[in-house]
Design a protein around this motif. Structure first.
Motif, PDB file in Angstrom:
ATOM      1  N   GLY A  77       9.495  -2.615  -3.737  1.00 45.76           N
ATOM      2  CA  GLY A  77       7.605  -2.427  -3.233  1.00 45.76           C
ATOM      3  C   GLY A  77       6.416  -4.124  -3.444  1.00 45.76           C
ATOM      4  O   GLY A  77       7.537  -5.036  -4.703  1.00 45.76           O
ATOM      5  N   GLY A  78       5.518  -3.982  -3.736  1.00 45.90           N
ATOM      6  CA  GLY A  78       5.116  -4.398  -3.820  1.00 45.90           C
ATOM      7  C   GLY A  78       4.451  -4.758  -5.510  1.00 45.90           C
ATOM      8  O   GLY A  78       4.435  -3.602  -6.110  1.00 45.90           O
ATOM      9  N   ALA A  79       3.497  -6.158  -5.984  1.00 43.63           N
ATOM     10  CA  ALA A  79       3.538  -5.976  -7.459  1.00 43.63           C
ATOM     11  C   ALA A  79       2.416  -4.466  -7.771  1.00 43.63           C
ATOM     12  O   ALA A  79       1.647  -4.047  -7.107  1.00 43.63           O
ATOM     13  N   ARG A  80       3.317  -3.518  -8.821  1.00 46.94           N
ATOM     14  CA  ARG A  80       2.003  -2.744  -9.060  1.00 46.94           C
ATOM     15  C   ARG A  80       2.329  -1.559  -8.375  1.00 46.94           C
ATOM     16  O   ARG A  80       0.979  -0.367  -8.181  1.00 46.94           O
ATOM     17  N   VAL A 123      15.520  -2.236 -10.121  1.00 43.91           N
ATOM     18  CA  VAL A 123      13.719  -2.269  -9.010  1.00 43.91           C
ATOM     19  C   VAL A 123      13.642  -4.138  -8.765  1.00 43.91           C
ATOM     20  O   VAL A 123      14.231  -4.998  -9.464  1.00 43.91           O
ATOM     21  N   THR A 124      13.475  -3.902  -8.028  1.00 43.73           N
ATOM     22  CA  THR A 124      13.022  -5.219  -7.201  1.00 43.73           C
ATOM     23  C   THR A 124      11.430  -5.517  -6.724  1.00 43.73           C
ATOM     24  O   THR A 124      11.157  -4.481  -6.079  1.00 43.73           O
ATOM     25  N   ASN A 125      11.205  -6.838  -6.140  1.00 38.23           N
ATOM     26  CA  ASN A 125       9.857  -6.634  -5.601  1.00 38.23           C
ATOM     27  C   ASN A 125      10.138  -7.298  -4.315  1.00 38.23           C
ATOM     28  O   ASN A 125      10.751  -7.718  -3.654  1.00 38.23           O
ATOM     29  N   LEU A 178      11.376   2.063  -0.855  1.00 40.06           N
ATOM     30  CA  LEU A 178      10.189   1.354  -0.833  1.00 40.06           C
ATOM     31  C   LEU A 178       8.994   2.231  -1.285  1.00 40.06           C
ATOM     32  O   LEU A 178       8.517   2.949  -0.493  1.00 40.06           O
ATOM     33  N   VAL A 179       8.022   1.156  -1.813  1.00 41.29           N
ATOM     34  CA  VAL A 179       7.137   1.863  -2.935  1.00 41.29           C
ATOM     35  C   VAL A 179       5.827   1.315  -2.525  1.00 41.29           C
ATOM     36  O   VAL A 179       5.531   0.220  -2.826  1.00 41.29           O
ATOM     37  N   VAL A 180       4.651   2.414  -2.072  1.00 43.95           N
ATOM     38  CA  VAL A 180       3.015   1.574  -1.599  1.00 43.95           C
ATOM     39  C   VAL A 180       2.509   2.429  -2.154  1.00 43.95           C
ATOM     40  O   VAL A 180       2.212   3.137  -1.901  1.00 43.95           O
ATOM     41  N   SER A 181       1.666   1.595  -2.751  1.00 40.22           N
ATOM     42  CA  SER A 181       0.682   2.185  -3.907  1.00 40.22           C
ATOM     43  C   SER A 181       0.320   3.352  -3.787  1.00 40.22           C
ATOM     44  O   SER A 181      -0.571   4.403  -4.386  1.00 40.22           O
ATOM     45  N   GLY A 182       1.669   3.031  -4.810  1.00 40.94           N
ATOM     46  CA  GLY A 182       2.135   5.029  -5.300  1.00 40.94           C
ATOM     47  C   GLY A 182       2.854   5.969  -4.626  1.00 40.94           C
ATOM     48  O   GLY A 182       3.264   6.962  -4.488  1.00 40.94           O
ATOM     49  N   ILE A 183       3.018   5.625  -3.689  1.00 37.83           N
ATOM     50  CA  ILE A 183       3.482   6.712  -2.671  1.00 37.83           C
ATOM     51  C   ILE A 183       4.899   5.935  -2.233  1.00 37.83           C
ATOM     52  O   ILE A 183       5.507   4.986  -1.486  1.00 37.83           O
ATOM     53  N   ASP A 184       6.160   7.281  -2.640  1.00 36.20           N
ATOM     54  CA  ASP A 184       7.456   6.364  -2.198  1.00 36.20           C
ATOM     55  C   ASP A 184       7.867   7.040  -0.868  1.00 36.20           C
ATOM     56  O   ASP A 184       7.312   7.987  -0.530  1.00 36.20           O
ATOM     57  N   VAL A 185       8.302   5.657  -0.055  1.00 36.28           N
ATOM     58  CA  VAL A 185       8.865   6.267   1.569  1.00 36.28           C
ATOM     59  C   VAL A 185      10.707   5.299   1.086  1.00 36.28           C
ATOM     60  O   VAL A 185      10.447   4.374   1.215  1.00 36.28           O
ATOM     61  N   LYS A 186      11.254   6.661   1.083  1.00 39.58           N
ATOM     62  CA  LYS A 186      12.644   6.723   1.311  1.00 39.58           C
ATOM     63  C   LYS A 186      12.965   5.582   2.782  1.00 39.58           C
ATOM     64  O   LYS A 186      12.734   6.721   3.603  1.00 39.58           O
TER      65      LYS A 186
END
Length: 186
Positions: free
Chosen positions: A6-9, A137-139, A175-183
């Motif tokens: 996912g993206g940073a932060r 973990v990777t960006n 994939l984590v986007v805005s704190g939401i986990d998408v498997k």
């Protein structure tokens, strides 16, 4: 192996820690956390300290970015869960090791990638052979603009290829986007 990108932060670390806690509780053991960051300035030191505060105190931490495949091999079986955070930071540190004080515009990026490839292959092999549950973990760097500078463009290419290899081998990819986990795999 579980890959979290996912993206940073975006919340990748939080998800990795949650999964590691769940897996360790299910397996009845502790977690080894391989931290690949270097405290190169005060800001990075503060970030590292903040990350340490979010992890359970009983987790064991190994700080290092070199020979992570060997570290996983040596600790496999002693820890039911190993978290490696983060691949892109590890790659950054390895690239600066290789490049030294060279001018980024004069680097042989093909030679750099040839130097990195066996190290990444060894990491993948150690993960495949490990008795431990590996969480990496990777960006995700491919969602932004193409950088202006050659070093940044080549880093984007290298990290993208490494992430593809990791995702291909992983049993699960999140994939984590805005704190939401998408498997997205597994």
């Amino acid at each position: 192996m579980i890959l979290i990108t996912g993206g940073a932060r975006s919340g990748k670390s939080r998800l990795a820690e949650q999964l590691a806690n769940q897996k360790a509780a299910a397996y009845g053991g502790n977690v080894l956390y391989i931290a690949t960051s270097l405290a190169t300035d005060d800001e990075m030191l503060r970030r590292i300290e903040q990350h340490k505060l979010t992890r359970p105190a009983h987790w064991r931490t190994h700080e290092g970015y070199r020979q992570t495949g060997n570290e996983i091999r040596q600790q496999s079986g002693f820890f039911p869960v190993i978290v490696l955070e983060c691949i892109t930071t590890m790659l950054t540190n390895l690239i600066f090791d290789w490049a030294g004080d060279s001018d980024p515009d004069q680097l042989d990026y093909s030679a750099l990638e040839r130097w990195l490839e066996p190290q990444m292959d060894d990491l993948l092999k150690s993960c495949a052979e490990s008795k431990s549950e590996i969480i990496i973990v990777t960006n995700e760097l491919g969602c932004g603009i193409v950088p202006e500078y050659p070093l940044a463009r080549h880093f984007l290419d290298i990290a993208g290829r490494v992430n593809q290899k990791l995702a291909q081998q992983a049993d699960e990819v999140h994939l984590v986007v805005s704190g939401i986990d998408v498997k997205i795999k597994g």
